[in-house]
Design a protein around this motif. Structure first.
Motif, PDB file in Angstrom:
ATOM      1  N   THR A 159     -41.018   3.800  -3.939  1.00 53.84           N
ATOM      2  CA  THR A 159     -41.121   2.363  -3.731  1.00 53.84           C
ATOM      3  C   THR A 159     -39.805   1.847  -3.147  1.00 53.84           C
ATOM      4  N   LEU A 160     -39.823   0.602  -2.691  1.00 54.08           N
ATOM      5  CA  LEU A 160     -38.597   0.013  -2.146  1.00 54.08           C
ATOM      6  C   LEU A 160     -37.496  -0.041  -3.201  1.00 54.08           C
ATOM      7  N   GLU A 161     -37.876  -0.423  -4.441  1.00 51.20           N
ATOM      8  CA  GLU A 161     -36.880  -0.476  -5.507  1.00 51.20           C
ATOM      9  C   GLU A 161     -36.408   0.934  -5.868  1.00 51.20           C
ATOM     10  N   ARG A 163     -36.236   3.509  -3.871  1.00 50.88           N
ATOM     11  CA  ARG A 163     -35.325   3.950  -2.813  1.00 50.88           C
ATOM     12  C   ARG A 163     -33.956   3.287  -2.973  1.00 50.88           C
ATOM     13  N   ALA A 164     -33.951   1.995  -3.329  1.00 56.31           N
ATOM     14  CA  ALA A 164     -32.681   1.282  -3.507  1.00 56.31           C
ATOM     15  C   ALA A 164     -31.880   1.885  -4.660  1.00 56.31           C
TER      16      ALA A 164
END
Length: 250
Positions: A159-161, A163-164
């Motif tokens: 997910t974007l989170e 990956r962050a």
């Protein structure tokens, strides 16, 4: 509270003597790389943490590792085991009778095993940033160079989170990086229910920036300092805000 001046904050940036930064790798799961990491640690007489945070499939992961690295002695540890059995397996690992400890995230805090200097985390994108930081802290506790591998699924993108979080843990490998990681975690998750993504009621109407300004003024008043604006200015500023809708009231 520290960021708005309610509490003081201090950091300890001096690492223990002879402590080295942990080499951190982030990427898709690679059996070849996992085998190389385990064998390299065994060749220098060390031990390995392998974190697989699913009790239902941890047995299948053990079978995979036994085929991947038949040279290693592997044991399993997780929180659903009987207390005496878990204690015995941890004793074996601490005594050096086991090469690889395949476990869930129960090892993330409280363990100090200087001989274990390689950590491999499966599906690292599903862990919180604080968990990743704590897990990485299980290795490199002596004078040996430590290695950490945060693997994500090799087919399904995170997910974007997720990956962050992985990018943050990969970028902050220096000793004393905890504060930087905590600040980035605040940006990703938001600071709790009041100031985070689930704002509601009057807080939602006021907004984060005005809330922190009002709070900062209140702190200055209580401490006897000069405020940046008078009580009348604050009241006038708050009066200009639109009233909260019925759907956002707590």
């Amino acid at each position: 509270m520290a960021l708005t001046g309610v509490r003081d904050i201090s950091t300890i940036n001096t690492p223990p003597e002879e402590r080295l930064p942990i080499v951190t790798h982030v990427g898709p799961y690679s059996p070849r790389l996992a085998r190389q990491a385990i064998l390299r640690e065994l060749e220098r007489g060390g031990q390995v943490f392998f974190v697989h945070n699913r009790v239902q499939t941890i047995g299948a992961m053990r079978n995979h590792l036994e085929k991947l690295v038949p040279e290693a002695r592997i044991t399993i540890a997780h929180g659903q085991m009987a207390e005496h059995e878990l204690s015995e397996r941890m004793r074996q690992f601490t005594a050096g009778e086991v090469d690889v400890l395949l476990s869930t995230s129960i090892i993330e805090s409280g363990l100090d095993i200087p001989n274990a200097n390689t950590l491999i985390v499966d599906r690292a994108d599903t862990f919180g940033l604080a968990q990743l930081y704590q897990l990485r802290g299980r290795v490199g506790r002596g004078a040996q160079r430590a290695y950490t591998y945060f693997f994500r699924h090799n087919k399904r993108p995170p997910t974007l989170e997720g990956r962050a979080r992985l990018e943050t843990i990969a970028e902050n490998t220096q000793l004393g990086a905890g504060y930087s990681i905590a600040m980035r975690d605040l940006e990703i998750r938001g600071t709790g229910d009041i100031l985070g993504t689930r704002q509601h009621g009057h807080i939602a109407a006021v907004g984060f920036h005005l809330y922190t300004r009002l709070l900062s003024d209140a702190v200055h008043r209580l401490r006897g300092g000069a405020t940046s604006r008078s009580r009348r200015q604050i009241t006038a500023l708050a009066a200009e805000l639109p009233p909260p809708s019925a759907s956002t009231c707590p």
